[in-house]
Design a protein around this motif. Sequence first.
Motif: not given
Length: 421
Positions: A15, A19, A196, A202-203
């Motif tokens: 992550g 980023r 995830l 991060y996502v």
Amino acid sequence: MTEQDTVIDYMAELGRNARAASRKLAAASTGVKNRALLAMAEALDGARAELATENQKDLDAGQANGLEPALLDRLALKPATIDGMIEGLRQVAALPDPCGAITDMTYRPSGIQVGKMRVPLGVVGIIYESRPNVTIDAASLCLKSGNAAILRGGSEAIHSNRAIARCLARGLTEAGLPTTTVQVVETTDRAAVGELITMPEYVDVIVPRGGKSLIERISRDARVPVIKHLDGICHVYIDGKADLDKAFDIALNSKTHRYGVCNAMETLLVSREVAAEILPRLAEAYREKGVELRGCERTRELIEAQNATDEDWATEYLAPVLSIRVVDDMDQAIEHIARYSSAHTESIVTEDYTRARRFLTEVDSSSVMVNASTRFADGFEYGLGAEIGISTDKLHARGPVGLEGLTSQKWVVLGDGHIRS
């Protein structure tokens, strides 16, 4: 440190890398992104032997684990499949870059100019099963739209995906982009998926591609926005004012062109005005192709079919099975669609302009068609070049999601020393 801690740390590292890479990618020119895509294509072409060797490991493991023949076929990286992956990369490179496009610029009374600029989403996490060629589809679309990608393929394709990832890294390096722009999750631990979909720091968005159970789980547990559709319960309605030759071709193609796809028709609705004329003809054609028919009482008075239950109307078969209902009129057809549709794709066959317009207006699905097969609900057929998936949600993308669907917009303001009075 426990195994769970190891997965958490590993996913957090992916992550952070994604980023950081997304910020560099957002500043990359179209030329750089295209250079990376074309270099990836060359790397794949030069790695055919390596890809075949690694793919065979997955096929051997799949056979040993009793994977069904259809799934083994989807898993196989045949020479033609690799050709398609290479061509796909080149096609995406040839598509217009949506990033940076400024639209709707207008002068305001204050003298400033206001408009919108299309920008990447940031980091896209994609979770998929079986087909390793999805790795290329996902990577290419994310890269061209300026997004870093974290790709989690199925454990049954791990060796194939790792080999493909090496080709992607070569292409990124050649273009001067961070190799962390596209990262394939190396672990087969299922806990990786849970991490995830719960890393909003991060996502930015998750795209699941797989079976209903996978998508339901991700939709339920994700803390990150999800672009998805659960079912493809698609309908064709043959109106009382339809051209019956067109209706025959559309109803046959919508069901039998391919069975295991989300845009295949699962329920056929037929106006009572034309049912006696069109249904026997269609039933014969379906029988010749081995399609099992399930119908309402009025349908079974006209053709041989099993009794359709309430469950049938709500089922995505993904198989040579079709539900058929004879309806009184378009009101009843629209009512049926509103109750049972998954909001994927619906089509009306009619020569009546007013009815066609009404169907387009009142049916609330991601794709609504007039006199066309539901099989056209596809990114390539819509001119998107390719698609990352199909969304039945209303925010922020709907229908086939291509490059533009992987971007957002921000307001831009141009002034020349303007201050607000």
